[in-house]
Scaffold this active site. Structure first.
Site, PDB file in Angstrom:
ATOM      1  CB  CYS A 198      -2.342   0.081   6.312  1.00 53.70           C
ATOM      2  SG  CYS A 198      -1.764   1.166   4.972  1.00 53.70           S
ATOM      3  CG  HIS A 257       1.757   1.207   8.044  1.00 53.74           C
ATOM      4  ND1 HIS A 257       0.755   0.377   7.597  1.00 53.74           N
ATOM      5  CD2 HIS A 257       1.820   1.024   9.397  1.00 53.74           C
ATOM      6  CE1 HIS A 257       0.241  -0.287   8.623  1.00 53.74           C
ATOM      7  NE2 HIS A 257       0.863   0.087   9.716  1.00 53.74           N
ATOM      8  CG  ASP A 280      -0.712  -0.377  12.779  1.00 53.07           C
ATOM      9  OD1 ASP A 280      -1.711  -0.552  12.052  1.00 53.07           O
ATOM     10  OD2 ASP A 280       0.466  -0.461  12.366  1.00 53.07           O
TER      11      ASP A 280
END
Length: 640
Positions: A198, A257, A280
């Site tokens: 991530c 995250h 994202d």
């Protein structure tokens, strides 16, 4: 009277060098024009047949320069567009550590790579005319870039890998910058680079968006929910030893995250929902048939407006879902506890023109436990339950995979939350570390047990420890213990525990996360008490010293001091060093073998080629560890 001849343009001087300085693009190029939206620039026209006559000749320019990504704060523009280095926050909510990163958006060929990335997108490949016509829209461009950073649907920049097996690529923890990743993708004919997780996806997207002139920052959410069925509940399952089990629903709480926020107007939404938008690039769920997420308005997330485009329900769940704990025993599930505040903590980003961390949690949600926060949660849940969102949830045009019930596991109401098992049993359990958890050393901690009642309590407590990946996936347990504790009325006791290095070393993941759990029961009560703590093991950082003054175009010596923190020999040691404006490319030094707890240093020589504030990033890997980091800020003066 003789009519004047039309003017014929012989030459156009775009004044690239001067304009680029004024538009803060001179670090990208000085030989071709690169200007930013909404800002004046100069050019000179030279005519072939005669001179320009004011009052007689007219020249009309048609230029559309509406700036949908304009930030009115100069310090914010400097940080979120111009700054080419930063920090990405990792670890856990109890131990937040900054990971230095070289964004390098002004490095050689990066602008060309970013434009190639747009041309490689599925949108351009399918309909290039429409794609190019829409490139003035930051909403459109951000979705295209978001999908192209991962490679799930196309020849995007990065392959994701959470398997702990990286033999055919780079461990994601080893990267220290975006430039090497983007250049490798470009040089190999746009083949995905192996591997990313991530923070790597978010960092590379930050580089591309800043290069394209869209203000962007990197955000870390600690205890981040991944709700797969849209009911705003994350289910966690434990066995009777307190060990967390794999999740059949694939709901997880990521230890942290990382995503991006990009600043833009949102004319496609009601007034007031422009500004920072979540994007994202980590491939988790699909949106309009491709793996991307956003832009989702941060204000919409805070207000529970989950029916606004794009993918707002998924982002809302990452910061607001409830966590339900279950005991699995004899094929049956027993509810242990529902936690309304464990998801979405210490949402962090780098401060403006500072190396400090900004906590921006209040941008995403009202204070935990407040009436406003519960009202927003229920509003979002009702919107999801009613199915009044269409293109906004991941997998747009799809309804939730199953209904969102308010039944046995009904999320929090506006009334007092249900009692915790510890309140029913009137016994409190808590872990406390005795020493900082350093890699290579034993982990010493105690279990604190407190009897809050006026009766005697006999406890049986099962303890366990297991490694975790940062996405919440559990690995096999490697330590177990059982404690029998008798407590007098109002008495507190401690139960000492130790996990030796030899016990945990071979089971540790790259993320260096250990979850210790205790599942307690009191013989007079059917209730079970579950407590856990996540421990992040730390390494000593690399020390970087700049030897002498840093002056542009003059030699500079840099000392890098590193050590093996373990009490065993490590092999295959490699040191990587980079820094935009300081090194033309990433430096790799093969160190070979390091003896136990051995410290060493090397001297690197370079010639800074850009002035101003710069940063050196370093990483050391070996066969035993992958990401010992270090950084040093350097101010480079102009040559005298």
């Amino acid at each position: 009277m003789v009519a004047q001849a039309w003017l014929e343009v012989a030459l156009t001087d775009l004044q690239s060098s001067r304009n680029n300085v004024r538009h803060h693009t001179e670090e990208i190029a000085v030989d071709h024009l690169l200007v930013r939206r909404g800002q004046a620039f100069n050019l000179t026209l030279y005519f072939r047949n005669r001179g320009f006559q004011p009052g007689l000749d007219n020249i009309i320019f048609v230029v559309e320069t509406e700036d949908a990504v304009y930030l009115d704060s100069e310090p914010q523009r400097q940080e979120y567009v111009v700054n080419d280095y930063g920090f990405i926050y990792q670890g856990s909510k109890n131990w937040i550590r900054p990971c230095p990163w070289n964004y390098g958006q002004f490095e050689e060929k990066i602008i060309d790579i970013c434009l190639k990335l747009l041309d490689k997108s599925l949108h351009f490949q399918t309909d290039p005319a429409t794609d190019c016509a829409l490139r003035g829209s930051p909403v459109y461009v951000s979705r295209v870039v978001c999908a192209m950073i991962n490679s799930n649907d196309d020849n995007g920049v990065l392959n994701g890998n959470w398997s702990e097996n990286y033999t055919d690529g780079a461990n994601p923890a080893e990267w220290t910058g975006s430039v090497a990743i983007l250049k490798q993708w470009y040089a190999t004919g746009c083949q995905p680079v192996r591997y990313g997780q991530c923070w790597v996806f978010a960092a590379v997207m930050c580089t591309v968006m800043r290069c394209l002139g869209i203000p962007t920052r990197v955000i870390t959410n600690f205890d981040s929910g991944h709700d797969t069925d849209g009911n705003l509940i994350i289910d966690e399952y434990y066995d009777n030893t307190g060990r967390i089990l794999g999740n059949k629903k694939k709901d997880t709480i990521w230890n942290f995250h990382v995503w991006n926020e990009c600043w833009m107007a949102r004319k496609d939404l009601p007034p007031g929902y422009g500004g920072w938008q979540v994007l994202d690039a980590t491939p988790q769920e699909m949106s309009n048939g491709v793996y991307c997420c956003g832009p989702a308005s941060v204000r919409a997330i805070k207000e529970g407006e989950v029916d606004l485009n794009y993918d707002t329900p998924f982002v809302f769940s990452m910061v607001n879902a409830d966590c339900m704990s279950w005991l699995v025993q004899g094929g049956k599930e027993q509810k242990l506890h529902q936690d309304t505040s464990s998801v979405g903590n210490f949402i962090s980003t780098k401060s403006i023109q500072s190396d400090e961390r900004d906590d921006i949690t209040e941008n995403y949600k009202y204070e935990e436990g407040s009436l406003q926060e519960r009202q927003v949660f229920l509003k979002a849940l009702q919107k999801l339950k009613a199915g009044r969102f269409h293109s906004s949830r991941r997998g747009a045009e799809l309804q939730p995979s199953r209904p969102t019930p308010l039944s046995r596991d009904s999320p929090r109401s506006l009334h007092t939350p249900s009692l915790r098992p510890s309140d029913v049993v009137q016994v409190s359990l808590k872990f406390k570390l005795l020493d900082p958890p350093n890699m290579g050393q034993d982990i010493c901690f105690v279990l604190l047990a407190l009897n809050m009642s006026s009766q005697f309590k006999d406890l049986k407590v099962n303890l366990s420890a297991q490694s975790l990946l940062h996405d919440g996936s559990p690995l096999s347990p490697f330590w177990q213990d059982t404690a029998f504790i008798t407590l007098s009325p109002k008495e507190a006791k401690t139960y000492p525990c130790k996990i030796s290095y030899s016990q945990y070393s071979q089971y540790l993941s790259t993320d260096k996360l250990i979850r210790i759990s205790a599942l307690g029961e009191e013989k007079s009560s059917p209730e079970k008490i579950l407590v856990n703590k996540i421990i992040t093991l730390s390494y000593p950082s690399i020390t970087i010293n700049v030897l002498g003054a840093a002056i542009m175009n003059q030699p500079l010596s840099i000392q890098v001091i590193f050590s093996n923190p373990l009490s065993e020999q490590v092999e295959d040691c490699v040191l990587t060093v980079e820094g935009s404006g300081l090194f033309k490319k990433q430096q790799k030094v093969l160190l070979g073998v390091l003896k136990p707890q051995h410290q060493a240093s090397i001297i690197l020589e370079t010639v800074p080629f850009k002035s101003g504030q710069r940063q050196i990033q370093a990483n050391m890997r070996s066969n035993k560890f992958k990401d010992i980091k270090g950084y040093r800020n350097v101010y480079v003066d102009f040559a005298l």
